[in-house]
Design a protein around this motif. Structure first.
Motif, PDB file in Angstrom:
ATOM      1  N   VAL B  38     -69.559   6.435  61.187  1.00  0.00           N
ATOM      2  CA  VAL B  38     -69.599   6.056  60.055  1.00  0.00           C
ATOM      3  C   VAL B  38     -69.341   8.173  59.558  1.00  0.00           C
ATOM      4  CG1 VAL B  38     -70.839   4.900  58.403  1.00  0.00           C
ATOM      5  CG2 VAL B  38     -70.664   3.715  60.791  1.00  0.00           C
ATOM      6  N   ARG B  39     -69.050   7.750  58.788  1.00  0.00           N
ATOM      7  CA  ARG B  39     -69.018   8.393  57.887  1.00  0.00           C
ATOM      8  C   ARG B  39     -69.187   8.039  56.502  1.00  0.00           C
ATOM      9  NH1 ARG B  39     -71.618  12.349  59.416  1.00  0.00           N
ATOM     10  NH2 ARG B  39     -70.773  13.563  61.295  1.00  0.00           N
ATOM     11  N   THR B  40     -70.346   8.039  55.422  1.00  0.00           N
ATOM     12  CA  THR B  40     -70.533   7.332  54.410  1.00  0.00           C
ATOM     13  C   THR B  40     -70.999   8.418  53.041  1.00  0.00           C
ATOM     14  OG1 THR B  40     -72.895   7.052  54.568  1.00  0.00           O
ATOM     15  CG2 THR B  40     -71.739   5.651  54.823  1.00  0.00           C
ATOM     16  N   LEU B  41     -70.046   8.208  52.199  1.00  0.00           N
ATOM     17  CA  LEU B  41     -69.667   9.142  50.607  1.00  0.00           C
ATOM     18  C   LEU B  41     -70.819   7.595  50.246  1.00  0.00           C
ATOM     19  CD1 LEU B  41     -69.806  11.155  48.836  1.00  0.00           C
ATOM     20  CD2 LEU B  41     -67.214  10.458  48.893  1.00  0.00           C
ATOM     21  N   LEU B  42     -71.717   8.287  49.921  1.00  0.00           N
ATOM     22  CA  LEU B  42     -73.008   6.820  49.255  1.00  0.00           C
ATOM     23  C   LEU B  42     -73.109   7.227  47.328  1.00  0.00           C
ATOM     24  CD1 LEU B  42     -75.592   6.109  51.653  1.00  0.00           C
ATOM     25  CD2 LEU B  42     -72.794   4.662  50.287  1.00  0.00           C
ATOM     26  N   PRO B  43     -72.413   6.750  46.407  1.00  0.00           N
ATOM     27  CA  PRO B  43     -73.299   7.717  45.387  1.00  0.00           C
ATOM     28  C   PRO B  43     -74.682   7.192  44.877  1.00  0.00           C
ATOM     29  CG  PRO B  43     -71.618   5.343  44.766  1.00  0.00           C
ATOM     30  CD  PRO B  43     -71.436   5.626  46.100  1.00  0.00           C
ATOM     31  N   MET B  44     -75.193   8.067  44.089  1.00  0.00           N
ATOM     32  CA  MET B  44     -76.632   7.753  44.378  1.00  0.00           C
ATOM     33  C   MET B  44     -77.929   8.282  42.930  1.00  0.00           C
ATOM     34  SD  MET B  44     -78.077   7.388  48.023  1.00  0.00           S
ATOM     35  CE  MET B  44     -79.752   6.947  48.180  1.00  0.00           C
ATOM     36  N   THR B  45     -78.413   7.693  42.321  1.00  0.00           N
ATOM     37  CA  THR B  45     -79.717   8.731  41.341  1.00  0.00           C
ATOM     38  C   THR B  45     -80.780   9.144  42.155  1.00  0.00           C
ATOM     39  OG1 THR B  45     -81.204   6.903  41.288  1.00  0.00           O
ATOM     40  CG2 THR B  45     -79.081   6.138  39.750  1.00  0.00           C
ATOM     41  N   VAL B  46     -80.882  10.346  41.079  1.00  0.00           N
ATOM     42  CA  VAL B  46     -81.903  10.809  41.878  1.00  0.00           C
ATOM     43  C   VAL B  46     -82.982  10.009  42.339  1.00  0.00           C
ATOM     44  CG1 VAL B  46     -84.092  12.874  41.581  1.00  0.00           C
ATOM     45  CG2 VAL B  46     -81.388  12.771  41.212  1.00  0.00           C
TER      46      VAL B  46
END
Lengths: 107, 240
Positions: B38-46
């Motif tokens: 599973v290769r996830t690309l997650l948008p995240m806040t610091v």
């Protein structure tokens, strides 16, 4: 990583909660003079931004990062030009979400 | 997958935000082993990054999703040139994080030269941790041109968190959170144990946030499907 000095997403209506604290907001520039820059927030309130203005001319939409002096005025630290077109409705909704149910992702 | 009108998985599947439908939910007993498929690309806040569950990036997870590649959007507040390593301090309004970009080829140098202090950038990278300090190993840094991308990024952070904590479980093969918790408590090893299962164990094994777990347990309790042995331990009321 340092999360000690966040700038909260606000619109005009949310500023009252953060008086004295560091905030960020996008506004449409209405007028600029010696007293500061007057703008319209994404929820239609009039805001006044004080502080040394940047050396470059401002575009229609500007992001201000600074301290909320009152519920309608900001002492700016950073000015970012956001261009002449900007989706204010989406930004306004983001402000509401970032201060509501999803506040924990931001502050 | 969804019975509603908006199919989030299909809408985001091209961008690689969510694990595809073909990916099964990891077996709870191995929830901390890295699932390399599973290769996830997650948008995240610091802020989210600072609260990740593990100090070791090889098993970091958030809301039940493995953290592999992440993307952040923020202002470059500091830059250091230690060629071939370039270090950028990115402030996204929720916090500041250091991003390292290594440049060996001309294309990579060109990318780095486009970035200047005070600019809004989009960063893609891998989380790395060294002695309690988290930073990003960036493989792409580019200036933001359309500032609606900033709004869009944070809205996506909210959506992904909502998906991982609520929607994924609600629609996963028709099982609700209640059903998941009930199935867990009906495992033979727990049925046999009269002391019940501590709610922290259930939360950890199923990767459920505590508030969601408590909602499910209260609902199951009301329907006499589980009962509580004390303040923290629960047992299935029915033998499987």
């Amino acid at each position: 990583m340092d999360t000690s000095n966040p700038a909260v997403f606000v619109n005009g209506g949310l500023m009252c909660i953060y008086v004295g604290r560091r905030i960020r907001t996008v506004m449409q520039v209405i007028q600029s003079d010696g007293g500061g820059v007057t703008g319209k927030s994404t929820d239609g309130h009039q805001l006044v931004v004080k502080g040394p203005q940047p050396g470059f001319p401002l575009t229609t939409f500007v992001e201000i990062i600074g301290i909320a002096d009152t519920d309608r005025s900001i002492r700016a630290e950073i000015w970012n030009n956001f261009g002449n077109t900007f989706d204010t409705q989406s930004y306004n909704q983001l402000c509401q979400l970032a201060n509501g149910e999803f506040k924990h992702l931001f502050i | 997958m969804y019975s509603g009108e908006f199919d989030g998985a299909a809408a985001f599947s091209g961008g690689g935000f969510m694990p595809s439908q073909a990916t099964t939910v990891p077996d709870p007993s191995s929830s901390f082993s890295k699932n390399r498929n599973v290769r996830t690309l997650l948008p995240m806040t610091v802020k989210q990054l600072s609260e990740l569950s593990s100090n070791d990036e090889s098993s970091a997870s958030i809301d039940g999703a493995d953290v592999n590649t992440i993307t952040v959007v923020g202002i470059v507040c500091d830059m250091q040139d230690k060629e071939p390593q370039f270090i950028f301090l990115i402030d996204d309004g929720t916090g500041r994080i250091e991003c390292s970009r290594w440049a060996h080829e001309q294309m990579e140098f060109n990318e780095v030269n486009q970035i200047s202090k005070g600019m809004y950038v989009r960063v893609y990278g891998h989380l790395k941790a060294f002695q309690d300090k988290r930073s990003l190993n960036a493989y792409s840094l580019r200036p933001i041109i359309d500032f609606n991308e900033i709004t869009s990024h944070f809205v996506e952070c909210i959506y992904v968190q909502l998906y991982n904590t609520r929607l994924r479980y609600s629609f996963d093969e028709g099982k609700s959170i209640d059903q998941m918790v009930l199935n867990f408590l009906r495992r033979p090893e727990f049925l046999a144990n009269n002391n019940g299962v501590h709610r922290n164990v259930i939360s950890q094994q199923l990767n459920l946030p505590m508030d969601k777990l408590m909602e499910a347990l209260e609902s199951l309790n009301e329907n006499s499907l589980v009962y509580s042995i004390d303040e923290f331990h629960y047992k299935s009321a029915v033998n499987a």
